[in-house]
Design a protein around this motif. Structure first.
Motif, PDB file in Angstrom:
ATOM      1  N   ILE A 166       0.820  -1.210   0.000  1.00  0.00           N
ATOM      2  CA  ILE A 166       0.000   0.000   0.000  1.00  0.00           C
ATOM      3  C   ILE A 166       0.856   1.263   0.000  1.00  0.00           C
ATOM      4  O   ILE A 166       0.471   2.290  -0.585  1.00  0.00           O
ATOM      5  N   LEU A 167       2.030   1.203   0.628  1.00  0.00           N
ATOM      6  CA  LEU A 167       2.894   2.384   0.686  1.00  0.00           C
ATOM      7  C   LEU A 167       3.629   2.639  -0.628  1.00  0.00           C
ATOM      8  O   LEU A 167       4.096   3.762  -0.873  1.00  0.00           O
ATOM      9  N   ARG A 168       3.740   1.644  -1.480  1.00  0.00           N
ATOM     10  CA  ARG A 168       4.513   1.787  -2.713  1.00  0.00           C
ATOM     11  C   ARG A 168       4.020   2.942  -3.600  1.00  0.00           C
ATOM     12  O   ARG A 168       4.828   3.771  -4.040  1.00  0.00           O
ATOM     13  N   PRO A 169       2.717   3.074  -3.877  1.00  0.00           N
ATOM     14  CA  PRO A 169       2.280   4.214  -4.707  1.00  0.00           C
ATOM     15  C   PRO A 169       2.481   5.563  -4.025  1.00  0.00           C
ATOM     16  O   PRO A 169       2.721   6.567  -4.697  1.00  0.00           O
ATOM     17  N   LEU A 170       2.396   5.613  -2.691  1.00  0.00           N
ATOM     18  CA  LEU A 170       2.644   6.870  -1.977  1.00  0.00           C
ATOM     19  C   LEU A 170       4.099   7.286  -2.129  1.00  0.00           C
ATOM     20  O   LEU A 170       4.399   8.465  -2.365  1.00  0.00           O
ATOM     21  N   GLN A 171       5.005   6.322  -1.997  1.00  0.00           N
ATOM     22  CA  GLN A 171       6.428   6.621  -2.167  1.00  0.00           C
ATOM     23  C   GLN A 171       6.709   7.122  -3.583  1.00  0.00           C
ATOM     24  O   GLN A 171       7.481   8.073  -3.779  1.00  0.00           O
ATOM     25  N   ALA A 172       6.062   6.510  -4.572  1.00  0.00           N
ATOM     26  CA  ALA A 172       6.241   6.924  -5.963  1.00  0.00           C
ATOM     27  C   ALA A 172       5.682   8.331  -6.186  1.00  0.00           C
ATOM     28  O   ALA A 172       6.288   9.149  -6.887  1.00  0.00           O
ATOM     29  N   LEU A 173       4.519   8.619  -5.589  1.00  0.00           N
ATOM     30  CA  LEU A 173       3.916   9.946  -5.707  1.00  0.00           C
ATOM     31  C   LEU A 173       4.843  11.021  -5.156  1.00  0.00           C
ATOM     32  O   LEU A 173       5.097  12.037  -5.817  1.00  0.00           O
ATOM     33  N   CYS A 174       5.359  10.805  -3.961  1.00  0.00           N
ATOM     34  CA  CYS A 174       6.236  11.798  -3.333  1.00  0.00           C
ATOM     35  C   CYS A 174       7.531  11.949  -4.119  1.00  0.00           C
ATOM     36  O   CYS A 174       8.029  13.074  -4.314  1.00  0.00           O
TER      37      CYS A 174
END
Length: 226
Positions: free
Chosen positions: A172-180
């Motif tokens: 779940i954190l993978r897309p957030l890391q990519a966004l940031c």
């Protein structure tokens, strides 16, 4: 991910929605709906539609939201909101008679507080909190303290605990890391928490005249939970 192709995050989403037994109800303040860099759409894209339900509003009465009222009365429903009355989620035992439900309020801290205290339905489920010292990876938005987490991060940690599956948090954190990462590559700045700015003398906004708000600033500097 419903984002323009130039900023598409689909390669960072799971190929298939995560298989979870827990159902999330995201209670979203209307102001969050218009934010460009919000995290709830990314969370919803990681989960089956029937496991991530989003309700937008400030007031939730039993008459207008009968389904939510039933959910709040379910003994297997938890609401994630920190406080003196909250039990650490890691210490909670979930009955196996029906799938667990987790309610998470999405908004700024003041908006979440308003929703929690002005809706009696949210006083019915067991109140829980996350006992974690991890720092938020949502570095393109200012948080009150170093350990305040975004809605997506809270959901990722909570689901990992409830499902007893550590890979959920990473997925779940993978897309957030990519966004940031993408935003920082294109001119965005890292946003330190208000706590960090105050402690290091970097807070460049006028101090509030309101005594209550000023007191909250003092508590942040002195490491007192608010």
């Amino acid at each position: 991910c419903s984002r323009p192709q130039k900023v598409c995050l689909c390669p960072f989403l799971p190929i298939h929605p995560l298989k979870v037994s827990t159902c999330l109800y995201i209670i979203q303040h209307p102001a969050e709906e218009s934010r460009v860099l919000r995290t709830v759409p990314l969370l919803a894209a990681c989960l089956p539609p029937d496991k991530c339900k989003i309700l937008i509003g400030r007031r939730f009465s039993e008459d207008r939201y009968p389904e939510l009222a039933v959910v709040c009365r379910n003994p297997n429903t938890l609401i994630l909101y920190p406080g003196a009355e909250a039990t650490n989620l890691e210490e909670v035992t979930i009955r196996s008679s029906s799938p667990p439900v987790m309610i998470i309020i999405d908004g700024t801290w003041s908006q979440a507080k308003d929703i929690f205290y002005k809706n009696s339905l949210f006083r019915l489920p067991r109140q829980v909190q996350l006992k974690t010292n991890i720092s938020s990876q949502y570095v393109i938005r200012t948080q009150p303290t170093n350990t305040c987490l975004s809605t997506l991060e809270c959901a990722a940690v909570a689901l990992t605990i409830m499902e007893k599956n550590k890979s959920i948090q990473e997925t779940i954190l993978r897309p957030l890391q990519a966004l940031c990462s993408f935003q920082l590559q294109h001119g965005a700045q890292i946003h330190h928490s208000k706590e960090h700015l105050l402690k290091n003398g970097l807070y460049d906004k006028p101090m509030p005249k309101n005594k209550r708000k000023l007191r909250r600033m003092e508590l942040l500097v002195n490491n007192v939970k608010i």
